[in-house]
Design an enzyme around this catalytic site. Structure first.
Site, short mmCIF file in Angstrom:
data_model
loop_
_atom_site.label_atom_id
_atom_site.label_comp_id
_atom_site.label_asym_id
_atom_site.label_seq_id
_atom_site.Cartn_x
_atom_site.Cartn_y
_atom_site.Cartn_z
N LYS A 168 -2.52 10.98 3.99
CA LYS A 168 -2.37 9.54 4.19
C LYS A 168 -1.61 8.98 2.99
O LYS A 168 -1.70 9.50 1.88
CB LYS A 168 -3.71 8.86 4.38
N THR A 179 -0.12 13.07 -4.81
CA THR A 179 0.22 11.76 -4.29
C THR A 179 -0.60 11.46 -3.05
O THR A 179 -0.54 12.21 -2.08
CB THR A 179 1.72 11.67 -3.95
N ASN A 378 2.36 -6.30 0.34
CA ASN A 378 1.55 -6.12 -0.86
C ASN A 378 1.10 -7.44 -1.47
O ASN A 378 0.16 -7.44 -2.29
CB ASN A 378 2.33 -5.29 -1.87
N SER A 383 -6.12 -9.79 1.15
CA SER A 383 -6.59 -10.96 1.89
C SER A 383 -6.88 -10.62 3.35
O SER A 383 -6.61 -9.53 3.80
CB SER A 383 -5.57 -12.09 1.80
#
Length: 383
Positions: A168, A179, A378, A383
């Site tokens: 992922k 990574t 980003n 939120s």
């Protein structure tokens, strides 16, 4: 095409309620043996998530029976409680599976600085264990997605043995031994030391050379598990190549799904005095935001490539640098080369070649363009 492609492994992926949107968020991969050898590499970020600290300790024993992964929360920067939660997760998985918590690796991904909802995660482990299957690899790959738009799997076949994997990652893609979250499995009959050598060699030229946005995660984990279920012990060179092939496939998929990207940029540095020089130059080019913006606008602005090269300590003479974009040598000997109007940048992949004219070493780094979609995604992530 995933972690259950190799014999001896089962997996599951479920929605435990960790994510508020109800999407799958908990995965379990189990090694049924007879061998349970394992190796791993982790982020070199000094700020490490609780599951990384836990799993680093687990790997010292050289054996892993199960990997528990969750999306929807990184469990990073969560203090002593976060580590206790990781420990409790491993204990729960061990209890359900009938093994030791010291052989349960844990990996988490998601927002930093938020405690995991243990009232949902722990029951979810029982639910995932009940759904373990030899066909559960794809569901596990789906459950570890965060901002990924697609799940990522790969497989390579040897002579009587297999290497499979899932990954992922779509943001915070920058090197640090590993990574993102990756689980690789094989039914080859190999000891932990051989796995470690193959994994470190593979990550060095694949995951460690993916540099989408220059941001290094606190949670990067790559694990390689061997069940020995095939009964075949391959030669180390053949096995290492299979592991590298799977890692390379997954790394390309990570770049192809990077947040907001419209271009995949292959940066090849040739003519370097050392491989380290080639990698340093490639990273500098990959992280040049002005160049990334130009690529997004399909502008072959080669001057920004030279500017990036000039910030490095690599060996080169400025008046001997050559740069090609999509096969057109727009810069020759540090000056104007072929007509930049000849560069066709309409397609997804953009190829930049930087020739340092200083030696025979080379390296390839993959990166992306910088888009408004990346900034938007980003800016609203928490939120």
């Amino acid at each position: 095409m995933s972690v259950t492609a190799a014999k001896g492994f089962t997996a599951a992926g479920i929605a435990a309620g960790i994510k508020e949107n109800g999407n799958p968020d908990l995965a379990l991969v189990v090694n049924r043996g007879p061998r349970r050898a394992a190796a791993g590499v982790f982020t070199s970020n000094r700020v490490k998530a609780a599951p990384v600290l836990w799993t680093e300790q687990v790997l010292k024993g050289g054996e892993v029976t199960a990997v528990l992964l969750n999306s929807g929360g990184a469990n990073a920067c969560t203090g002593p409680q976060g580590f206790q939660d990781t420990h409790a997760s491993a204990e729960k998985a061990a209890e359900v599976l009938g093994h030791s918590a010291g052989e349960v690796a844990v990996a988490s991904t998601g927002l930093i600085g938020v405690l995991l909802p243990m009232d949902k995660l722990l029951p979810g482990i029982e639910q995932a264990a009940a759904q373990l299957s030899e066909h559960g690899g794809e569901k596990a790959a789906i459950a570890i997605k965060t901002t990924d738009t697609v799940h990522k799997t790969a497989v390579a076949q040897g002579e009587g043995w297999t290497v499979g994997g899932m990954a992922k990652g779509a943001g915070m893609l920058a090197p640090g031994l590993a990574t993102m979250l990756v689980v690789l499995t094989t039914d080859a009959d190999l000891e932990a030391a051989a796995l470690d050598r193959a994994l470190r060699a593979a990550t060095r030229t694949t995951f460690d050379r993916v540099d989408s946005d220059g941001c290094m995660s606190t949670n990067d984990t790559v694990l390689l598990l061997a069940s020995g279920a095939s009964g075949v012990t391959p030669g180390e060179a053949a096995f290492a190549e299979a592991v590298r092939a799977v890692c390379d496939d997954l790394a390309r998929q990570l770049i192809g799904d990077a947040e907001g990207a419209s271009k995949d940029i292959r940066i090849e540095v040739v003519g370097a005095a050392t491989e380290d020089d080639a990698v340093e130059v490639g990273r500098s080019i990959a992280r040049n935001n002005l160049l990334k913006c130009a690529i997004h606008g399909e502008d072959p602005n080669w001057g920004r490539v030279l500017s990036a090269i000039g910030t490095t300590a690599a060996a080169f003479e400025p008046d001997q640098l050559n740069v090609a974009i999509n096969g057109v040598w727009v810069c020759k000997n540090g000056s104007v080369g072929e007509d930049r109007e000849l560069v066709d940048m309409r397609f997804r992949e953009v190829r930049i070649t930087a020739d340092l004219a200083a030696g025979a070493e080379s390296a390839v780094i993959w990166a992306n363009d910088l888009t408004a979609d990346y900034v938007h995604e980003n800016s609203a992530y928490s939120s």
